[in-house]
Scaffold this motif. Structure first.
Motif, PDB file in Angstrom:
ATOM      1  N   LYS A  95      39.588 -24.420   9.815  1.00  0.00           N
ATOM      2  CA  LYS A  95      40.584 -24.891   8.854  1.00  0.00           C
ATOM      3  C   LYS A  95      41.959 -24.311   9.159  1.00  0.00           C
ATOM      4  CE  LYS A  95      39.569 -25.597   4.596  1.00  0.00           C
ATOM      5  NZ  LYS A  95      39.238 -25.433   3.158  1.00  0.00           N
TER       6      LYS A  95
ATOM      7  N   SER B  30      46.813 -24.102   0.097  1.00  0.00           N
ATOM      8  CA  SER B  30      47.527 -25.226  -0.496  1.00  0.00           C
ATOM      9  C   SER B  30      47.095 -25.403  -1.943  1.00  0.00           C
ATOM     10  CB  SER B  30      47.234 -26.506   0.287  1.00  0.00           C
ATOM     11  OG  SER B  30      47.864 -27.613  -0.313  1.00  0.00           O
TER      12      SER B  30
ATOM     13  N   GLY C 264      39.139 -24.329  -0.937  1.00  0.00           N
ATOM     14  CA  GLY C 264      40.580 -24.211  -1.159  1.00  0.00           C
ATOM     15  C   GLY C 264      40.840 -23.769  -2.595  1.00  0.00           C
TER      16      GLY C 264
ATOM     17  N   ASP D 198      44.675 -24.758   6.713  1.00  0.00           N
ATOM     18  CA  ASP D 198      45.396 -24.471   5.477  1.00  0.00           C
ATOM     19  C   ASP D 198      44.419 -23.990   4.411  1.00  0.00           C
ATOM     20  OD1 ASP D 198      47.116 -24.275   3.404  1.00  0.00           O
ATOM     21  OD2 ASP D 198      47.524 -26.417   3.207  1.00  0.00           O
ATOM     22  N   TYR D 199      44.559 -22.734   4.012  1.00  0.00           N
ATOM     23  CA  TYR D 199      43.638 -22.169   3.048  1.00  0.00           C
ATOM     24  C   TYR D 199      44.243 -22.023   1.661  1.00  0.00           C
ATOM     25  CZ  TYR D 199      42.203 -20.475   7.644  1.00  0.00           C
ATOM     26  OH  TYR D 199      41.896 -20.384   8.976  1.00  0.00           O
TER      27      TYR D 199
END
Length: 270
Positions: A33, A38, A177, A35-36
C-alpha cells in the motif's frame, strides 16, 4: 483443555506465532500500500458504522461457536475462530480454554473467569478480562507447578499476548485505512465486546434463595433482534446444557428433546 494441561508452552508458542504472522502481514501491507493515512470522509463513510455494528454480533457468535467446534466442516472452526480472534484482538487458543473453564465452573466466584454476581455491568466489563487472565494463570500453576520457570513463562505469555494485540490493531489500521478502521472496525469491535459482555452478564443471576441460576431471554424488540443476530445467543441456559448446538434456541433439533426428560421447559422470557 488437555493440551493446556500437558504443554507448558501451549499459550506461549501460540502468542509467538501470532506475533510472527501479523508482523509479516504488516510488512506486506507496508510494501503493497502507498497511502495509509488518507482521511476523506464522505456520506458513504457513515454507512460503514451500522454495518460494523451488525458484523460485531456475527463475529461474537461465530467466534463463540468455533470455540465449541460447532461449525461444519470441522476444519472451518480453526479458520473462522482465528479470523474472529484477530477481529476480537484475542486468540482462538486462549479464548477456547478460558471459555471451557467458564462452562466447567459457571458462577464459581473463584474459578469462573467472569462471574457477574455482585457487580454492576460497568464493573463487569472492566474486570472480566483481568479476571479471566487471573483464572488462566491459576490453572497454569495448578497444571505445571508454581515454579520460577512457570512464572517466567507467564511473564513471557503476557508480554507476547499484549504485543500481539498491538500488532493486530496496526494490521487492521493499515488494511482498512483510517476511515475503515474508525467507522467500520471500531463499531465491529464495540458490539463484539459489549454484546458478549451483556449476554454473559444478563444470563447469570441469583434466585430468591440466593442460588446461582442461568436464564434464557427472548421476546420484545431487543431480545428478538439479538437472538436473530446471535443465532439464539440469549438462550444461555440452553447453551450451557447443550453447548454443541450452534443455535441454542433450536433445542427442537435435538433427538434427545423428543423425550420429556430432556426438555428445557422453564425458559425465561424477558
Amino acid at each position: 483443555m488437555n493440551k493446556y494441561k500437558k504443554d507448558p508452552n501451549y499459550f506461549l508458542d501460540y502468542f509467538i506465532n501470532n506475533i510472527f504472522i501479523f508482523s509479516i502481514l504488516i510488512v506486506a501491507l507496508i510494501l503493497i500500500k502507498n497511502d495509509y493515512f488518507s482521511f476523506n470522509i464522505t456520506g458513504l463513510s457513515f454507512l460503514l458504522i451500522p454495518v460494523g455494528l451488525l458484523l460485531g454480533l456475527v463475529v461474537a457468535t461465530a467466534f463463540h461457536n468455533a470455540s465449541h467446534g460447532n461449525i461444519r466442516p470441522r476444519i472451518l472452526n480453526t479458520v473462522v475462530g482465528e479470523l474472529c480472534g484477530a477481529i476480537a484482538l484475542d486468540g482462538m487458543r486462549n479464548f477456547r480454554v478460558g471459555h471451557m473453564l467458564h462452562h466447567i465452573h459457571s458462577d464459581d466466584p473463584i474459578l469462573d473467569p467472569h462471574p457477574p454476581h455482585g457487580l454492576t455491568f460497568i464493573e463487569f466489563i472492566k474486570t472480566s478480562k483481568n479476571k479471566t487472565i487471573s483464572v488462566l494463570i491459576s490453572k497454569y500453576y495448578e497444571y505445571h507447578g508454581d515454579t520460577s520457570s512457570s512464572r517466567s513463562n507467564i511473564e513471557k505469555q503476557l508480554i507476547c499476548y499484549k504485543f500481539s494485540v498491538v500488532l493486530k490493531l496496526v494490521f487492521w489500521f493499515l488494511l482498512l485505512g483510517p476511515i475503515g478502521f474508525f467507522f467500520f472496525y471500531g463499531p465491529t469491535f464495540l458490539t463484539y465486546f459489549l454484546g458478549f459482555a451483556h449476554l454473559n452478564y444478563i444470563s447469570h443471576g441469583l434466585d430468591d434463595k440466593g442460588d446461582e441460576v442461568m436464564f434464557n431471554h427472548d421476546g420484545g424488540v431487543f431480545y428478538t433482534f439479538m437472538n436473530f443476530m446471535t443465532a439464539g445467543g440469549y438462550y444461555h441456559k440452553n447453551h450451557h446444557k447443550y453447548p454443541g448446538l450452534y443455535n441454542p434456541k433450536r433445542i427442537d433439533l435435538l433427538v434427545s428433546n423428543k423425550s420429556e426428560k430432556f426438555k428445557i421447559s422453564d425458559q425465561q422470557t424477558t
